[in-house]
Design a protein around this motif. Structure first.
Motif, short mmCIF file in Angstrom:
data_model
loop_
_atom_site.label_atom_id
_atom_site.label_comp_id
_atom_site.label_asym_id
_atom_site.label_seq_id
_atom_site.Cartn_x
_atom_site.Cartn_y
_atom_site.Cartn_z
N LEU A 38 0.81 -1.21 0.00
CA LEU A 38 0.00 0.00 0.00
C LEU A 38 0.84 1.27 0.00
CD1 LEU A 38 -2.68 -1.17 2.60
CD2 LEU A 38 -2.70 -1.41 0.11
N ASP A 39 2.17 1.11 0.00
CA ASP A 39 3.09 2.25 -0.05
C ASP A 39 2.84 3.22 1.11
OD1 ASP A 39 5.18 3.79 -1.00
OD2 ASP A 39 3.90 5.01 -2.30
N VAL A 40 2.73 2.65 2.32
CA VAL A 40 2.64 3.47 3.54
C VAL A 40 3.85 3.18 4.40
CG1 VAL A 40 0.12 3.63 3.51
CG2 VAL A 40 1.21 1.71 4.69
N ALA A 41 4.08 4.03 5.39
CA ALA A 41 5.29 3.90 6.20
C ALA A 41 5.25 2.69 7.13
CB ALA A 41 5.51 5.17 7.01
N ALA A 42 4.07 2.38 7.66
CA ALA A 42 3.97 1.29 8.63
C ALA A 42 2.52 0.86 8.78
CB ALA A 42 4.54 1.72 9.98
N ALA A 43 2.35 -0.32 9.36
CA ALA A 43 1.00 -0.83 9.62
C ALA A 43 0.99 -1.52 10.98
CB ALA A 43 0.57 -1.81 8.53
N GLY A 44 -0.15 -1.45 11.66
CA GLY A 44 -0.31 -2.12 12.94
C GLY A 44 -1.67 -2.79 13.01
N LEU A 45 -1.78 -3.80 13.87
CA LEU A 45 -3.01 -4.57 13.92
C LEU A 45 -3.41 -4.82 15.36
CD1 LEU A 45 -3.79 -7.49 11.54
CD2 LEU A 45 -4.44 -7.63 13.93
N LEU A 46 -4.66 -4.54 15.69
CA LEU A 46 -5.21 -4.77 17.02
C LEU A 46 -6.36 -5.76 16.93
CD1 LEU A 46 -3.99 -1.75 17.03
CD2 LEU A 46 -5.30 -1.46 19.11
#
Length: 233
Positions: A38-46
């Protein structure tokens, strides 16, 4: 992104649905793939635990994981809102949300993030968590990028709500709780490795994960061995 690469990622994620798999490693891979595709800096999941409380289970970077933890500690940020409403939350410029989420925005800016998009992990009416996409640039993600991000979140949700457990909610709750409990022992193992080798927590996790994959072992099993001292990395 190429269609070939996109297909590879979906096959990689879907493959876990037909065999016994390491849930924590699967979710970590999801955040890394989301950040890249997705060309984003980072991803997180909850994810929600048995009591319906959100817990951090995966992030593409250590700083992002700590930012997700802060969201839960302060009940500030787009991810909790996304989970509770079941709807996407978009913050095109975090500076505009400083009054609403002061501590979250301050820490996000410190890391270098300028915008965030939160997507629900939902199957029909059941919301099991939320996926956060962080970027260093202000602005909206394109509709196509959001659609792809939601598709990846949906794949992960289906992975959690597998056919063998979808009709038995108690089994699903136990599976999710086991994954959340595993996260605790993994964090402890990261601390042991970081202290032993004088490296940071992100490097410690990469070393832990590489060792587990090389030995075809679950992250949680290897982590327990490291914490109780029966194995070294």
């Amino acid at each position: 992104m190429s269609e070939h690469r996109l297909a590879e990622v979906f096959v990689e994620l879907a493959d876990t649905l037909v065999a016994d798999f390491d849930l924590i490693d699967f979710l970590h891979r999801l955040t890394v793939r989301c950040a890249g595709l997705l060309d984003v800096a980072a991803a997180g999941l909850l994810l929600a635990d048995q009591r319906g409380a959100l817990r951090v289970v995966a992030a593409s970077t250590e700083e992002t994981r700590l930012l997700e933890v802060l969201q839960l500690q302060t009940d500030e940020g787009p991810c909790p809102e996304c989970f509770h409403t079941g709807q996407p939350v978009t913050v095109v410029d975090l500076a505009d949300a400083a009054d609403q989420w002061p501590r979250f925005v301050t820490e996000a800016h410190r890391i270098g993030f300028a915008s965030v998009h939160a997507l629900p992990m939902r199957l029909r009416t059941e919301v099991v968590g939320a996926l956060n996409l962080f970027d260093t640039r202000p602005g909206r993600l394109s509709p196509r990028t959001i659609q792809l991000g939601q598709a990846l979140a949906d794949v992960a949700t289906i992975g959690l709500l597998q056919a063998r457990t979808i009709s038995q909610s108690s089994m699903l709750a136990e599976q999710l709780q086991a994954a959340l409990n595993s996260r605790v022992i993994i964090e402890q193992a990261k601390g042991v490795i970081a202290e032993r080798h004088q490296i940071d927590m992100e490097q410690a996790f990469l070393r832990l994960r590489a060792t587990a994959r090389a030995g075809s072992r679950r992250l949680s099993d290897l982590s327990r061995a490291i914490v109780d001292g029966s194995e070294l990395v």
